[in-house]
Design an enzyme around this catalytic site. Structure first.
Site, PDB file in Angstrom:
ATOM      1  N   ASP A 242      -4.703   0.517   7.629  1.00  0.00           N
ATOM      2  CA  ASP A 242      -3.312   1.830   7.517  1.00  0.00           C
ATOM      3  C   ASP A 242      -3.678   2.671   8.957  1.00  0.00           C
ATOM      4  O   ASP A 242      -2.341   3.272   9.711  1.00  0.00           O
ATOM      5  CB  ASP A 242      -3.142   2.536   6.782  1.00  0.00           C
ATOM      6  CG  ASP A 242      -3.028   3.565   6.039  1.00  0.00           C
ATOM      7  OD1 ASP A 242      -1.305   3.225   6.390  1.00  0.00           O
ATOM      8  OD2 ASP A 242      -2.959   4.889   6.945  1.00  0.00           O
TER       9      ASP A 242
ATOM     10  N   HIS B  30       2.346   9.965  -2.559  1.00  0.00           N
ATOM     11  CA  HIS B  30       2.877   8.197  -2.498  1.00  0.00           C
ATOM     12  C   HIS B  30       1.474   7.208  -3.295  1.00  0.00           C
ATOM     13  O   HIS B  30       1.889   6.509  -3.524  1.00  0.00           O
ATOM     14  CB  HIS B  30       3.186   7.812  -1.424  1.00  0.00           C
ATOM     15  CG  HIS B  30       2.585   6.990  -0.246  1.00  0.00           C
ATOM     16  ND1 HIS B  30       1.394   8.693   0.369  1.00  0.00           N
ATOM     17  CD2 HIS B  30       1.452   6.158  -0.323  1.00  0.00           C
ATOM     18  CE1 HIS B  30       0.713   7.984   1.549  1.00  0.00           C
ATOM     19  NE2 HIS B  30       0.235   6.371   0.900  1.00  0.00           N
TER      20      HIS B  30
ATOM     21  N   HIS C  99      -6.013   3.774  -0.692  1.00  0.00           N
ATOM     22  CA  HIS C  99      -6.497   3.535   0.933  1.00  0.00           C
ATOM     23  C   HIS C  99      -6.338   4.748   1.879  1.00  0.00           C
ATOM     24  O   HIS C  99      -6.059   5.055   3.449  1.00  0.00           O
ATOM     25  CB  HIS C  99      -4.751   3.027   1.372  1.00  0.00           C
ATOM     26  CG  HIS C  99      -3.894   3.590   1.249  1.00  0.00           C
ATOM     27  ND1 HIS C  99      -2.950   3.289   0.186  1.00  0.00           N
ATOM     28  CD2 HIS C  99      -2.709   4.379   2.161  1.00  0.00           C
ATOM     29  CE1 HIS C  99      -1.530   3.981  -0.095  1.00  0.00           C
ATOM     30  NE2 HIS C  99      -1.423   4.877   1.303  1.00  0.00           N
ATOM     31  N   HIS C 100      -6.001   6.072   1.786  1.00  0.00           N
ATOM     32  CA  HIS C 100      -6.398   6.952   1.614  1.00  0.00           C
ATOM     33  C   HIS C 100      -7.970   7.185   1.507  1.00  0.00           C
ATOM     34  O   HIS C 100      -7.659   9.358   2.035  1.00  0.00           O
ATOM     35  CB  HIS C 100      -5.018   8.402   2.109  1.00  0.00           C
ATOM     36  CG  HIS C 100      -3.791   7.756   2.604  1.00  0.00           C
ATOM     37  ND1 HIS C 100      -3.674   8.248   4.177  1.00  0.00           N
ATOM     38  CD2 HIS C 100      -2.381   7.589   2.024  1.00  0.00           C
ATOM     39  CE1 HIS C 100      -2.887   7.499   3.975  1.00  0.00           C
ATOM     40  NE2 HIS C 100      -1.972   7.268   3.817  1.00  0.00           N
TER      41      HIS C 100
ATOM     42  N   LYS D 103       5.554   4.966  -1.335  1.00  0.00           N
ATOM     43  CA  LYS D 103       6.387   5.479  -0.992  1.00  0.00           C
ATOM     44  C   LYS D 103       8.049   5.564  -1.469  1.00  0.00           C
ATOM     45  O   LYS D 103       8.938   6.591  -0.726  1.00  0.00           O
ATOM     46  CB  LYS D 103       6.698   5.582   0.793  1.00  0.00           C
ATOM     47  CG  LYS D 103       4.918   5.859   1.539  1.00  0.00           C
ATOM     48  CD  LYS D 103       5.450   6.344   2.692  1.00  0.00           C
ATOM     49  CE  LYS D 103       4.082   6.819   3.644  1.00  0.00           C
ATOM     50  NZ  LYS D 103       4.060   5.979   4.508  1.00  0.00           N
TER      51      LYS D 103
ATOM     52  N   HIS E 126       0.743  -1.364   0.409  1.00  0.00           N
ATOM     53  CA  HIS E 126      -0.101  -0.094   0.239  1.00  0.00           C
ATOM     54  C   HIS E 126       0.768   0.993  -0.021  1.00  0.00           C
ATOM     55  O   HIS E 126       0.447   1.971  -0.555  1.00  0.00           O
ATOM     56  CB  HIS E 126      -0.912   0.581   1.229  1.00  0.00           C
ATOM     57  CG  HIS E 126      -0.929   0.169   2.674  1.00  0.00           C
ATOM     58  ND1 HIS E 126       0.679  -0.210   3.174  1.00  0.00           N
ATOM     59  CD2 HIS E 126      -0.335   1.351   2.922  1.00  0.00           C
ATOM     60  CE1 HIS E 126       0.743  -0.066   4.859  1.00  0.00           C
ATOM     61  NE2 HIS E 126       0.193   1.804   4.373  1.00  0.00           N
ATOM     62  N   ASP E 127       1.729   0.866   0.367  1.00  0.00           N
ATOM     63  CA  ASP E 127       3.084   2.510   0.847  1.00  0.00           C
ATOM     64  C   ASP E 127       4.397   2.148  -0.273  1.00  0.00           C
ATOM     65  O   ASP E 127       4.776   2.917  -0.015  1.00  0.00           O
ATOM     66  CB  ASP E 127       3.385   2.735   1.569  1.00  0.00           C
ATOM     67  CG  ASP E 127       2.586   3.424   2.593  1.00  0.00           C
ATOM     68  OD1 ASP E 127       1.143   4.173   2.084  1.00  0.00           O
ATOM     69  OD2 ASP E 127       2.805   3.462   4.622  1.00  0.00           O
TER      70      ASP E 127
END
Length: 349
Positions: free
Chosen positions: A250, A196, A221-222, A171, A167-168
């Site tokens: 998260d 990201h 996811h955000h 980054k 998911h990240d």
């Protein structure tokens, strides 16, 4: 009732009582049954090339040691996975690669073993390495996604774990001076960091081995149900199932992890936050499932109250997660709701 357990001599502890004599190769007995081990005696047994000892234990001590062994194995495995993720992310930063097979191998193997570990959510609370937050966070979110997948009886556990693990991934393309900044980000730095989600999605969508569900978890996811999230400001059912699950995982891990600029919240405070956000921002079904299961795992926790007393959690009401009923060390039952007392620290699980 006493039990007999065999220990590798390296793991024997002072005050253990021998259940059988210790015999060396010549047949000589160098320690009799019922002998209480000391640090010096253990050292002598090691020097005598003794490999193991049999010791008496009560059922309670057996359970405690078994739980300690499970937790140590969990932490060791978690550390190994985090090191692998760190290596993968560092290579992705410089070579722009997406090592899908390596990530899938982690998701199918060692991460799944963490998901299946008894007391997994309790063990995750032990992971508090501020310096390697990004890598530990990726592993933690993968594990939490796997746990939710199990509760949902999801038919493709690899996909849901992969969505959490990656998911990240974007980054890896955020400048390190921003990613590792110890203080609060400026507005401009925050806007760069928020990219990201798109950066990870753009890198991963070029690999056909990553399905739409995983890609949705990475890029969404955000997002929040009320449209207040990013990168697209999606609302309601425009957010995918994986996007909703990864969002909860998260957020839970971010709030329960220590960062350079703030301390971790207790699981009780996080329960309260999740309960509040499930009405508008986070998926109610996922939050309800998560809250109900986490609530049960917190029963029996030893906690420190804001007045300095230690207590044990004995009941948590769904509507008052941060204010459970506790039993103090002197046997007093306290319903924290309606008092000014708070749980300020978890002592042990």
């Amino acid at each position: 009732m006493q039990y007999i357990r065999r220990y590798n001599i390296k793991y024997a502890k002072p005050d253990m009582q021998l259940a059988n004599p210790v015999v060396v190769g010549s047949g000589a007995i160098i320690a009799n049954e019922k002998t209480i081990l000391t640090a010096g005696m253990i050292k002598s047994l090691i020097n005598a090339s003794v490999s193991y000892v049999d010791v008496y234990e009560t059922r309670e001590s057996v359970v405690v040691r078994e739980l300690a062994d499970i937790q140590q194995h969990f932490l060791t495995t978690h550390g190994e996975i985090a090191d692998s993720v760190k290596d993968i992310f560092q290579k992705a930063r410089y070579f722009k690669t997406v090592p899908v097979e390596q990530m899938k191998e982690l998701a199918d193997g060692s991460i799944q073993s963490l998901v299946d570990t008894p007391g997994v959510l309790n063990h995750l609370q032990m992971i508090q390495d501020k310096d390697n937050y990004t890598f530990n966070h990726s592993v933690n979110v993968a594990v939490i996604c796997g746990i939710v997948g199990k509760w949902l009886k999801h038919d493709n556990m690899t996909e849901i774990v992969m969505a959490g693990l990656m998911h990240d991934f974007g980054k890896t393309q955020i400048p390190l001076e921003i990613l590792n900044k110890p203080g609060k980000l400026t507005e401009a730095e925050m806007q760069i960091t928020q990219k990201h989600t798109i950066l990870g999605w753009d890198m991963c969508r070029k690999d056909s081995r990553l399905g739409d569900s995983i890609l949705a978890g990475i890029v969404e996811h955000h997002e929040r149900l009320d449209g207040s999230g990013y990168p697209f400001g999606l609302a309601g059912d425009k957010i995918s199932r994986f996007g909703r699950i990864v969002a909860v995982a998260d957020l839970y891990d971010a709030m329960t992890s220590s960062r350079v600029y703030r301390q971790a919240l207790t699981p009780f405070s996080v329960l309260k936050e999740l309960f509040a956000d499930m009405f508008g921002k986070l998926d109610p079904a996922t939050c309800t499932l998560f809250i109900d299961n986490l609530k049960e795992s917190l029963i029996g926790y030893s906690v420190l109250l804001s007045d300095g007393r230690e207590a044990k959690v004995i009941h948590i009401d769904r509507n008052r997660q941060s204010k459970p009923v506790v039993e103090t060390a002197d046997g007093q039952y306290l319903e924290l709701e309606g008092t000014n007392l708070e749980i300020i620290e978890v002592i042990s699980s």
